[in-house]
Design an enzyme around this catalytic site. Sequence first.
Site, PDB file in Angstrom:
ATOM      1  N   ARG A  71       0.916  -1.105   0.106  1.00  0.00           N
ATOM      2  CA  ARG A  71      -0.038   0.115   0.089  1.00  0.00           C
ATOM      3  C   ARG A  71       0.783   1.315   0.128  1.00  0.00           C
ATOM      4  NH1 ARG A  71      -3.294   2.637   4.445  1.00  0.00           N
ATOM      5  NH2 ARG A  71      -4.925   3.990   3.550  1.00  0.00           N
ATOM      6  N   HIS A  75       0.524   4.400  -2.549  1.00  0.00           N
ATOM      7  CA  HIS A  75      -0.002   5.698  -1.989  1.00  0.00           C
ATOM      8  C   HIS A  75       1.370   6.718  -2.448  1.00  0.00           C
ATOM      9  CE1 HIS A  75      -3.243   5.201   0.971  1.00  0.00           C
ATOM     10  NE2 HIS A  75      -3.409   4.351  -0.141  1.00  0.00           N
ATOM     11  N   ASN A 103      -3.590   8.526   4.841  1.00  0.00           N
ATOM     12  CA  ASN A 103      -2.482   7.824   5.122  1.00  0.00           C
ATOM     13  C   ASN A 103      -2.296   7.456   6.796  1.00  0.00           C
ATOM     14  OD1 ASN A 103      -1.363   7.346   2.666  1.00  0.00           O
ATOM     15  ND2 ASN A 103      -0.404   9.286   2.605  1.00  0.00           N
ATOM     16  N   HIS A 202      -6.062  -5.851  -2.170  1.00  0.00           N
ATOM     17  CA  HIS A 202      -6.802  -5.915  -0.869  1.00  0.00           C
ATOM     18  C   HIS A 202      -7.287  -7.305  -0.213  1.00  0.00           C
ATOM     19  CE1 HIS A 202      -8.495  -1.459  -1.501  1.00  0.00           C
ATOM     20  NE2 HIS A 202      -7.409  -1.558  -1.277  1.00  0.00           N
TER      21      HIS A 202
END
Length: 335
Positions: A71, A75, A103, A202
């Site tokens: 992740r 990001h 975040n 996910h």
Amino acid sequence: MAKLVRRAMRSKKLTCVSIAFFLLLCQFVQLEAQLQVGFYTSSCPLAEFIVKYEVSKGFFSDRGVAAGLVRMHFHDCFVRGCDASVLIDSTSSSTAEKDSTANNPSLRGFEVIDNAKARLETLCQGKVSCADIIAFAARDSIEITGGLGYDVPAGRKDGKVSLSSEASANLPAPTFNVNQLTQAFANKGLTQEEMVTLSGAHTIGRSHCTSFTTRLYNFNATTNQDPSLDPLYASQLRQQCPKGSTIPNLVVPMNPGSSATMDSGYYMDVLANRGLFTSDQTLLTNQDTADQVNQNAMNVFLWRRKLAAAMVKMGQIGVKKDDTGEIRSNCRKIN
């Protein structure tokens, strides 16, 4: 007349040669600007091994760290490109990306990057960028959770700017519908199919309750739950995430059946109306994305190959290789 024709033909031939040389030169410059697999072979031969070791150490201490590192790469790349701007700490005068609501407190794995960077600075001072460390760590996290390993082209430099507001503006929200998701990924040069492929990550990790409780208690400003959410699953989530709870940082697994394994569980959940976020379940509202969900659910080996390819492509968004970037000695601070 014949002389003029011959002269024109010679001129045309020279022009064609010049154009061909120019195109070849452009192609060479383009290749030079690309990232390279094995970039640290000479300058820091153990770079990828050291990152892999630190990821393994972090994973065996906390299996959820793998999802955090995947992740983190996502990001990072979606804000200013893959330049490790997500690692920069806030200062008294500026709030950095890592402290945006997108975040903080959900993003984790920073200690793995810090540990890898410290070892690399001791061994190969000033050679390995923080941005490349994130890319390597994401690949290693996918591999350690059962996904396919893949070669990571490297040579990124680290960014010099990190702004919380840009994270909020660029990162897809868990409330996005399929059109918003498609556009958000298209803005970064990624296709709709790559969006569905990357969403499958996910299948590992966890989520804070605050990211989805509106689906349980206040969907569309009503007291009803999201009708697209399986009722039994919704009931389970309500027990895990009680309404009005004052317990900070309540979390649930993204894919309850196998939250530490890079398998097709995510897609199976979506097909069963057990996608945790609106942005997960929305994939069934479009025929093309629904077809891709079905395909990935039925063929996990195909999805793993597609995921590896999509991660490589994502890892090349907005990379810095010139003076706009640097190689930080400390990933948390600009030099």
